[in-house]
Design a protein around this motif. Structure first.
Motif, short mmCIF file in Angstrom:
data_model
loop_
_atom_site.label_atom_id
_atom_site.label_comp_id
_atom_site.label_asym_id
_atom_site.label_seq_id
_atom_site.Cartn_x
_atom_site.Cartn_y
_atom_site.Cartn_z
N ARG A 1 0.97 -1.23 0.02
CA ARG A 1 -0.02 -0.12 0.15
C ARG A 1 0.87 1.18 0.16
N HIS B 1 0.84 0.94 15.98
CA HIS B 1 1.18 0.35 14.72
C HIS B 1 2.61 0.13 14.34
N ARG C 1 -4.42 6.57 8.24
CA ARG C 1 -5.77 5.91 7.87
C ARG C 1 -5.65 4.39 7.58
N LEU C 2 -4.64 3.97 6.62
CA LEU C 2 -4.14 2.53 6.26
C LEU C 2 -3.64 1.80 7.43
N CYS C 3 -2.84 2.47 8.59
CA CYS C 3 -2.45 1.67 9.61
C CYS C 3 -3.74 1.36 10.51
N ASP C 4 -4.85 2.10 10.50
CA ASP C 4 -6.01 2.01 11.30
C ASP C 4 -6.65 0.88 10.57
N GLU C 5 -6.65 0.55 9.37
CA GLU C 5 -7.31 -0.60 8.74
C GLU C 5 -6.67 -1.82 8.74
N MET C 6 -5.49 -1.88 8.66
CA MET C 6 -4.55 -3.03 8.59
C MET C 6 -3.12 -2.86 9.36
N TYR D 1 -2.99 9.97 5.33
CA TYR D 1 -3.33 8.61 4.57
C TYR D 1 -2.80 7.52 5.03
#
Length: 547
Positions: free
Chosen positions: A43, A87, A53-58, A50
């Protein structure tokens, strides 16, 4: 999570990689190179927002981050936030990218302890070679990283010792030894750490070996045994930052706050992004009555914390307060310039933060202090009488500023009541608590004995001097110098008063000591033109008095 990462280190196709970089061309180079070695989950984010946000998702096993992010926050503060939110940990493979290699940036990167640092531009072959090496290293020493993540340092020592018996891991021995030494220090086993690093010095010349040995002796208070080594380490680019930082800690523990301040200034200049270090710089600046240093430190904190996990309206409030403290020591147009800057900070706070209404009382305190410095006493008193109370805040800095406004308006009993409440607020045995506690003690003592600001005291000294009241003039200027010991104008005024006292035969032993301190201050400053002429003339005249 640990099992998932261990499996991913065995099979690259299971790795999850996050690339944080503004330049999309570099995204392409990195992703192509990573795909070619079997990594499928990649990613990319062009900014910190952003990326978070990506780290919050996976969860990502590898983070490749540009240090030079410009749009919202730099790589240093992004990593701080990633660590704060869980994270990124010691088991995460962390790689920094940067085209810049200046000393302050390199020091900041070293402080974050990434697994690797890639200088831009990067080539596919370089990416693949370095990443494979880093992943292999992470896999081989996985259990040690896991123990460190869990703060189980005894287990980290155990695993390190086991790996050091494995000759197939010989190329990793320096890294294993480093982690073992750091584990001893984390366990506060300083005698064991001393013996360990001393043994390594016979074999290795790595900077971390010298620094580990120095740290183990400093924590035992044995600085006299390593003075020569410390001099050498403060001259080497790869060790001077860490050495100044360690020395600052040592001198705080020894309660030698002037020397601690000298060391923390050097460390902060070499690695300016660290917020906690800048806070220490600020605390030591005000403890040493360096108002310019205090103002610089609070502005550094606010600037470097912008858009980071540390960002807060409180940081701007601290800039405002430090600016007013500085203005209280200045006797010319510079005072009003600083006050205007403080007023701009107030407007910035009110416009940039949605919750600025929660700081209404703190802003009123600052405005009252600004009026008082400008000698608009009635306006200052009106704010205090109509809007302020003796009720204390949970924030020590809010309460300290309220002490100052009460004291500066002659309401000394109210100021001391709040100071005593602050004393009860300071808890903990950390070095920061120690410095703040000492500062509050100093404030209590000085505000009981000294009833005016440095600026007002200087004005009183000038008035006494003009009316030939030399002893009261000396006492006033001495109090001003107690609160602002590095003020050149106050030191010049002191010498003028003492030279006049010599003509009236009023000089005694304390006057000579005071004169020497003033001359020491002036010797440490640079003057030009008429100012240089005045200072040299005063020093020459005093030299004749001493003869």
């Amino acid at each position: 999570m640990d099992k998932e990462l261990r499996n991913a280190l065995e099979d690259f196709s299971q790795l999850k990689v996050l690339v944080i970089e503004e330049n999309t061309l570099i995204h392409g180079v990195l992703t192509d190179a990573l795909y070619d070695i079997g990594i499928k989950e990649i990613r990319c984010a062009q900014n910190a927002y952003y990326a978070l946000r990506l780290c919050d998702e996976m969860h990502f096993n590898v983070v490749i981050c540009s240090f030079n992010l410009q749009s919202d926050k730099d790589g240093f503060h992004l990593l701080e936030e990633l660590k704060f939110n869980g994270h990124v940990n010691k088991s995460t493979v962390l790689i920094f990218l940067s085209a810049d290699t200046d000393e302050s940036l390199v020091n900041s990167i070293i402080e974050l302890q990434p697994d690797d640092f890639w200088a831009k531009p990067v080539s596919p072959s370089h990416i693949q070679k370095r990443l494979k090496h880093t992943l292999q290293f992470k896999k081989q020493l996985f259990n040690i990283y896991q123990a460190i993540d869990n703060k189980n340092y005894s287990k980290a020592v155990y695993f390190a010792d086991r790996h050091l018996l494995d000759k197939s891991l010989q190329k990793y021995y320096p890294n294993l030894l480093r982690m073992k030494g750091e584990a001893f220090l984390s366990l506060l086993e300083f005698k064991e750490a001393e013996a360990f690093f001393k043994g390594l010095l016979k074999v290795y010349q790595y900077s971390w070996v010298y620094l580990g040995y120095v740290r183990s002796l400093l924590r035992q208070g044995r600085i006299e045994e390593i003075t020569e080594m410390l001099e050498q380490l403060t001259e080497k680019p790869d060790t001077r930052f860490a050495t100044h930082d360690m020395l600052a800690q040592y001198y705080i523990e020894q309660e030698d706050y002037p020397q601690a301040y000298l060391e923390i200034k050097k460390a902060a200049a070499l690695a300016p992004r660290n917020i906690e270090r800048n806070k220490k710089y600020w605390d030591l600046a005000r403890l040493n009555h360096d108002h310019k240093g205090q103002y610089k430190a609070t502005k550094n904190i606010a600037q470097n914390a912008k858009n980071s996990v540390h960002d807060s309206p409180q940081l701007l409030l601290n800039c405002i307060r430090a600016g007013i403290d500085l203005a209280c020591t200045l006797t010319d147009n510079k005072s009003d310039a600083i006050l205007k800057e403080s007023e701009l900070f107030i407007k910035q706070l009110e416009t940039e933060y949605d919750d600025s209404h929660l700081f209404k009382e703190q802003i009123l305190v600052a405005q009252a202090r600004i009026h008082n410095v400008r000698q608009e006493n009635e306006r200052a008193e009106s704010i205090v009488e109509n809007h302020l109370s003796l009720r204390t805040s949970t924030e020590i800095e809010d309460n300290l500023d309220k002490v100052k406004v009460f004291h500066e308006l002659g309401m000394r009993e109210e100021a001391l009541i709040i100071l005593k409440a602050i004393k009860n607020q300071i808890t903990g045995e950390s070095l920061t608590s120690q410095v703040v506690n000492k500062y509050v003690e100093q404030e209590m003592e000085e505000r009981q004995e000294i009833h005016f600001t440095p600026k007002h005291l200087h004005e009183m000294a000038v008035e006494h001097f003009q009316k030939k009241r030399l002893q009261p003039a000396f006492e006033s200027i001495q109090q001003a110098l107690t609160l602002a010991p590095s003020n050149a104008k106050f030191s010049i005024s002191l010498l003028k008063i003492l030279l006049a006292m010599q003509k009236t035969n009023e000089l005694a032993e304390p006057h000579f000591d005071a004169a020497q301190k003033a001359i020491d201050v002036l010797d440490g400053m640079k003057f030009a033109g008429k100012n240089l002429e005045t200072v040299n003339q005063l020093k020459e005249q005093w030299l004749l008095v001493e003869q």
